[in-house]
Design an enzyme around this catalytic site. Structure first.
Site, short mmCIF file in Angstrom:
data_model
loop_
_atom_site.label_atom_id
_atom_site.label_comp_id
_atom_site.label_asym_id
_atom_site.label_seq_id
_atom_site.Cartn_x
_atom_site.Cartn_y
_atom_site.Cartn_z
N SER A 142 0.88 -1.17 0.00
CA SER A 142 0.00 0.00 0.00
C SER A 142 0.91 1.21 0.00
CB SER A 142 -0.84 -0.01 1.28
OG SER A 142 -1.44 1.26 1.50
N TYR A 155 -1.95 -1.44 10.42
CA TYR A 155 -1.93 -1.52 8.96
C TYR A 155 -0.61 -0.95 8.41
CZ TYR A 155 -3.90 -1.14 4.19
OH TYR A 155 -4.16 -1.27 2.84
P1 NAD Z 1 -11.41 -6.23 0.06
O1 NAD Z 1 -11.97 -6.10 1.44
O2 NAD Z 1 -12.25 -5.86 -1.12
O3 NAD Z 1 -10.88 -7.72 -0.18
C1 NAD Z 1 -10.13 -8.39 0.79
C2 NAD Z 1 -10.05 -9.84 0.42
O4 NAD Z 1 -9.31 -10.53 1.44
C3 NAD Z 1 -11.44 -10.53 0.37
O5 NAD Z 1 -11.43 -11.50 -0.65
C4 NAD Z 1 -11.54 -11.20 1.74
O6 NAD Z 1 -12.41 -12.31 1.77
C5 NAD Z 1 -10.09 -11.62 1.93
N1 NAD Z 1 -9.73 -11.86 3.31
C6 NAD Z 1 -9.89 -11.07 4.40
N2 NAD Z 1 -9.43 -11.70 5.50
C7 NAD Z 1 -8.98 -12.93 5.10
C8 NAD Z 1 -8.41 -14.03 5.76
N3 NAD Z 1 -8.20 -14.03 7.08
N4 NAD Z 1 -8.07 -15.11 5.02
C9 NAD Z 1 -8.30 -15.14 3.69
N5 NAD Z 1 -8.84 -14.12 3.00
C10 NAD Z 1 -9.17 -13.03 3.70
O7 NAD Z 1 -10.05 -5.39 0.10
P2 NAD Z 1 -9.19 -4.70 -1.03
O8 NAD Z 1 -9.38 -3.24 -0.93
O9 NAD Z 1 -9.38 -5.35 -2.35
O10 NAD Z 1 -7.72 -4.98 -0.48
C11 NAD Z 1 -6.86 -5.97 -1.01
C12 NAD Z 1 -5.44 -5.66 -0.60
O11 NAD Z 1 -5.04 -4.42 -1.14
C13 NAD Z 1 -5.25 -5.56 0.92
O12 NAD Z 1 -4.02 -6.14 1.28
C14 NAD Z 1 -5.23 -4.07 1.16
O13 NAD Z 1 -4.52 -3.73 2.31
C15 NAD Z 1 -4.54 -3.60 -0.11
N6 NAD Z 1 -4.79 -2.19 -0.41
C16 NAD Z 1 -6.07 -1.72 -0.62
C17 NAD Z 1 -6.25 -0.39 -0.91
C18 NAD Z 1 -7.61 0.19 -1.16
O14 NAD Z 1 -7.70 1.43 -1.27
N7 NAD Z 1 -8.65 -0.60 -1.30
C19 NAD Z 1 -5.16 0.47 -0.98
C20 NAD Z 1 -3.89 -0.04 -0.76
C21 NAD Z 1 -3.72 -1.39 -0.49
#
Ligand code: NAD
Length: 260
Positions: A142, A155
């Site tokens: 991130s 985080y």
């Molecule tokens: P999201 O909530 O849409 O998806 C998260 C996914 O992780 C889902 O499929 C969920 O079922 C799965 N998950 C959660 N806990 C779990 C566990 N214990 N075991 C297995 N699966 C699990 O989130 P997202 O926004 O798509 O985020 C995905 C990644 O990208 C994360 O690592 C997040 O930190 C990172 N990220 C997101 C953003 C953003 O703005 N959305 C920005 C930077 C980084």
């Protein structure tokens, strides 16, 4: 481009992971999905992305906070697909609170899911990747792997740690055909961020639209969300031969967030 390769994308039933799974499937890779919630709809989306190439789509519901379940998932991948060639460490959760109010069990969960899971998948994937002298490990960090925001202690600590793990993995594989890199998005409008928008709207008594505008305005100069499709395209590039010597990079796609 990735025909015959198998990609494991953790946390791919939603959001960014699903976008990356579709992008890799569109290049011919077999994809193993992982994550909670409905599996049928995301599986159908990824299958559609294969466009009849013959690539297969598997699923394992390992809880990424548990090393034993991650080991079981690798057993499944081995049995169903042979070795894992591409690992995308994407599963992640968020919790927002000041340090003194931060529940200790939420700290432990975030470190386990957002950081330790990547250590486990990496240690389990490397032997077969080394045997094949090819592999790609992509860590979804991130912009919070590069800079901090208040109220996101676990985080930010996990994502900085993930960038560190990325560099060590890249060094330990530097003379091989295996690469390891991190992707550092700014805001991406997924369920993880929608919850933060909703909380802001409630806390300030403003509309969802205004909360979204304020959220972007605080950090992201482009005032624009990055999309899962754009992140999928970056992952495809990192898997390509053009990226053979891209190693240990933390590549932000953040609308200028970290440039400030
Ligand atoms: P999201 O909530 O849409 O998806 C998260 C996914 O992780 C889902 O499929 C969920 O079922 C799965 N998950 C959660 N806990 C779990 C566990 N214990 N075991 C297995 N699966 C699990 O989130 P997202 O926004 O798509 O985020 C995905 C990644 O990208 C994360 O690592 C997040 O930190 C990172 N990220 C997101 C953003 C953003 O703005 N959305 C920005 C930077 C980084």
């Amino acid at each position: 481009m990735l025909k015959g390769k198998t990609a494991l994308v953790t946390g791919s039933t939603s959001g960014i992971g699903l976008g990356i799974a579709k992008a890799l499937a569109s290049q011919g890779a077999h994809v193993v999905l992982n994550g909670f919630g409905d599996v049928d709809a995301p599986r159908a989306e990824v299958l559609a992305a294969t466009q009849g190439s013959g690539a297969r789509v598997g699923y394992h519901g390992a809880d990424m906070s548990r090393a034993s379940e991650i080991e079981a998932m690798f057993g499944y991948c081995q049995a169903e697909f042979g070795a894992v060639d591409i690992v995308v460490n994407n599963a992640g959760i968020q919790h927002v609170a000041n340090i003194e109010d931060f529940p200790a069990e939420r700290w432990d969960s975030i470190i386990a899911i957002n950081l330790s899971s990547a250590f486990h998948t990496t240690r389990l994937a490397l032997p077969a990747m080394k045997a094949a002298n090819w592999g790609r490990i992509i860590n979804l960090a991130s912009v919070h792997g590069l800079v901090a925001s208040a109220q996101k202690s676990a985080y930010v600590a996990a994502k900085h740690g993930l960038v560190g793990l990325t560099k060590v993995t890249a060094l330990e594989t530097a003379t091989t055909g295996i690469t390891c890199n991190a992707i550092c998005p700014g805001w991406v409008l997924t369920p993880l961020v929608q919850k933060q928008v909703d909380a802001k709207a409630v806390a300030l008594g403003i509309s969802n639209e205004e909360a979204t505008r304020q959220l972007l305005g605080e950090k992201e100069p482009s005032m624009q969300f990055t999309t899962p499709d754009e992140l999928g395209a970056l992952a495809v590039f990192l898997c390509s031969s053009a990226a053979n010597n891209v190693r240990g990079v933390a590549w932000n796609m953040d609308g200028g967030w970290a440039a400030q």
